[in-house]
Enzyme design. Structure first.
Site, PDB file in Angstrom:
ATOM      1  CD  GLU A  42     -13.097 -48.020  25.831  1.00  0.00           C
ATOM      2  OE1 GLU A  42     -12.093 -47.892  24.893  1.00  0.00           O
ATOM      3  OE2 GLU A  42     -14.350 -47.789  25.911  1.00  0.00           O
ATOM      4  CD  GLU A  50     -14.081 -44.359  22.052  1.00  0.00           C
ATOM      5  OE1 GLU A  50     -14.028 -44.919  20.987  1.00  0.00           O
ATOM      6  OE2 GLU A  50     -12.929 -44.456  22.798  1.00  0.00           O
TER       7      GLU A  50
HETATM    8  C1  BGP Z   1     -12.424 -47.816  21.768  1.00  0.00           C
HETATM    9  C2  BGP Z   1     -13.783 -48.542  21.839  1.00  0.00           C
HETATM   10  C3  BGP Z   1     -13.466 -49.708  22.661  1.00  0.00           C
HETATM   11  C4  BGP Z   1     -12.133 -50.675  21.948  1.00  0.00           C
HETATM   12  C5  BGP Z   1     -10.955 -49.744  22.150  1.00  0.00           C
HETATM   13  C6  BGP Z   1      -9.766 -50.573  21.345  1.00  0.00           C
HETATM   14  O1  BGP Z   1     -12.496 -46.781  20.940  1.00  0.00           O
HETATM   15  O2  BGP Z   1     -14.357 -47.781  22.767  1.00  0.00           O
HETATM   16  O3  BGP Z   1     -14.818 -50.575  22.500  1.00  0.00           O
HETATM   17  O4  BGP Z   1     -12.493 -51.206  21.053  1.00  0.00           O
HETATM   18  O5  BGP Z   1     -11.358 -48.421  21.569  1.00  0.00           O
HETATM   19  O6  BGP Z   1     -10.168 -50.195  20.064  1.00  0.00           O
HETATM   20  P1  BGP Z   1      -9.504 -51.117  18.922  1.00  0.00           P
HETATM   21  O7  BGP Z   1     -10.476 -52.480  19.449  1.00  0.00           O
HETATM   22  O8  BGP Z   1      -9.838 -50.950  17.641  1.00  0.00           O
HETATM   23  O9  BGP Z   1      -8.142 -51.718  19.265  1.00  0.00           O
END
Ligand code: BGP
Length: 473
Positions: free
Chosen positions: A374, A166
């Site tokens: 993800e 990301e």
């Molecule tokens: C993405 C990241 C992850 C994870 C996920 C969920 O942007 O790559 O590392 O954290 O989002 O986001 P959050 O933890 O802010 O809910």
């Protein structure tokens, strides 16, 4: 019926070093910018740190045993740069590297395909201090050397590699919103840092191909496809602009080695274009990925934003539904609530069709396979006194998204695999431990005094069936 999934489909799940490992000062690990950032008052939910996280560093065998029992086919994790080079460069820290050697061996022994992310945001603090991290071209060499060590170490063992996780998020949050380290709010600096990240990404992918590494490599992009709020042509144009500046702006560079035309003109006209060198284009063009990693959570519904309109809104990092605020770029676009979809307690929109749309756009525009790196639901979970967690909302969420992938495949998209976010519960960067994503519940909270005991959620058993039936369940 969900019968489109190829036989070798990678049913996986994901994590990132800072969010799970803990052991933040063990075995020669250096300090990362996140180790520091979480200690600044007011930056994250109750200043929760990843010092202990869910202690995956010491409990990885237990976690992998759970994966094996579930039948998981792939596990995406990231390497902490500061474990390999405590200062970001120099001498390799063997004991830090050994942790990942052991982890990968354990995965392979358990029949699980390792998916290795080289960079998931935990930049060595030493590089930030020495030359401003991504703001200097020096990062290209240091990042490439770091990746080279991993390539040499895991050649033939790791076949799926994610270069940068990301980039669009760590760059925009780090240099525009100021909500991630280095907490800068400066567009000019943002685009310069971003350009270096593009070059570093290309350099690593180029090296991977030069070394003829067996396997595939690509970046993971946080893609939130943009919709128009309605058919008012001004809103449609706003959505187009958002797609150009928030999506094509990164993915075009990955694949074509060139910034998209309209976005580049906008940067030029506004004095925001990064300084480039004549040889940059050649490097960017020689680092074409083998797949596009797609992190998908939600779509963005865009409307025209007047010049005196909203800019940086507030993110909901508390889990109190309805506390996020509209944000956007004055003069171009702003994000509106989509009236057709549900929202989580953190105000994230639930839109499985958006996943299908996004996959189709990527596949059509770039003609390359997609690895979903993800996708998941962050919610409160309740541990009952029987040690169970009834997360049917998560099952619903994941089921609908798997259906969307099945549809995308029938639309012609090639998909290598699906990694849910996340395997165990873990630290959510800005939201502490109460925003849970895992199949495995971990007894941990912002006091960092949890027992760290693991419990299987209902979704754990459900995904076990999905894997067993290759998506049919
Ligand atoms: C993405 C990241 C992850 C994870 C996920 C969920 O942007 O790559 O590392 O954290 O989002 O986001 P959050 O933890 O802010 O809910």
């Amino acid at each position: 019926q969900l019968d489109n999934f190829p036989k070798d489909f990678l049913w996986g799940s994901a994590s990132a070093a800072y969010q799970v490992e803990g052991a933040w000062q063990e075995d020669g690990k250096g300090v990362s910018v996140w180790d520091d950032f979480v200690r600044i008052p007011g930056k994250t939910f109750k200043e929760t740190t990843g010092d202990v996280a869910v202690d995956h560093y010491h409990r990885y065998k237990e976690d992998i045993a759970l994966m094996k029992e579930q039948g998981l086919k792939a596990y995406r994790f990231s390497v902490a740069w500061t474990r390999i080079f405590s200062e970001g460069k120099g001498k390799v820290n063997q004991s830090g590297l050994q942790f990942y050697i052991d982890l990968v061996d354990e995965l392979i022994r358990s029949g699980i395909e390792p998916v290795l992310t080289i960079y998931h945001w935990d930049l060595p603090k030493a590089l930030q201090e020495e030359y401003g991290g991504w703001e200097s071209r020096k990062i290209i060499e240091d990042f490439t050397r770091y990746a080279e060590v991993l390539f040499e170490t895991f050649r033939g063992k790791v076949h799926y590699w994610v270069s940068l996780n990301e980039q669009n998020i760590f760059i925009q949050h780090g240099y525009l919103l100021g909500t991630h380290p280095p907490a800068v709010q400066d567009m000019k600096r943002m685009y310069q840092a971003n350009h270096h990240a593009n070059l570093a990404n290309a350099s690593v992918i180029k090296l991977f191909h030069e070394l003829q590494m067996p396997g595939k490599i690509g970046p993971s992009f946080a893609y939130g496809p943009n919709y128009s709020f309605n058919c008012d042509p001004n809103n449609v144009l706003a959505a187009e602009d958002a797609e150009e500046l928030e999506a094509n702006f990164w993915m075009d560079v990955y694949v074509n080695g060139e910034y998209p035309l309209v976005a580049w003109k906008y940067l030029k006209d506004n004095g925001l274009a990064p300084e480039t060198l004549p040889e940059d284009t050649q490097l960017l063009k020689s680092g074409k990925p083998d797949f596009m990693g797609m992190n998908y959570y939600q779509t963005n519904t865009m409307a025209f934003n007047p010049l005196d309109g909203v800019s940086l809104g507030k993110q909901n990092t508390t889990g109190e539904k309805g506390t996020s605020e509209e944000s956007g770029r004055p003069g171009i676009y702003k994000r509106k609530e989509n009236p057709f979809v549900e929202r989580t307690n953190w105000d994230w929109e639930i839109d499985p069709t958006g996943l299908r749309i996004g996959m189709r756009r990527i596949a059509s525009r770039y003609r390359m396979p997609i690895l979903i790196t993800e996708n998941g639901l962050g919610e409160y979970d309740t541990l009952t006194d029987k040690g169970t967690i009834h997360d049917d909302y998560r099952i619903d969420y994941l089921r609908q998204h798997i259906q969307a992938i099945n549809e995308a495949i029938s639309d012609g998209v090639t998909v290598l695999g699906y990694c849910t976010w996340s395997y165990t519960d873990l630290l959510s960067w800005l939201n502490g431990y109460q925003k849970r994503y895992g199949f495995v519940y971990v007894d941990q909270d912002e006091t960092q005094n949890g027992t760290l005991k693991r419990y299987k959620k209902d979704s754990y058993y459900w995904y076990q069936d999905v894997i067993k039936s290759n998506g049919e369940k």
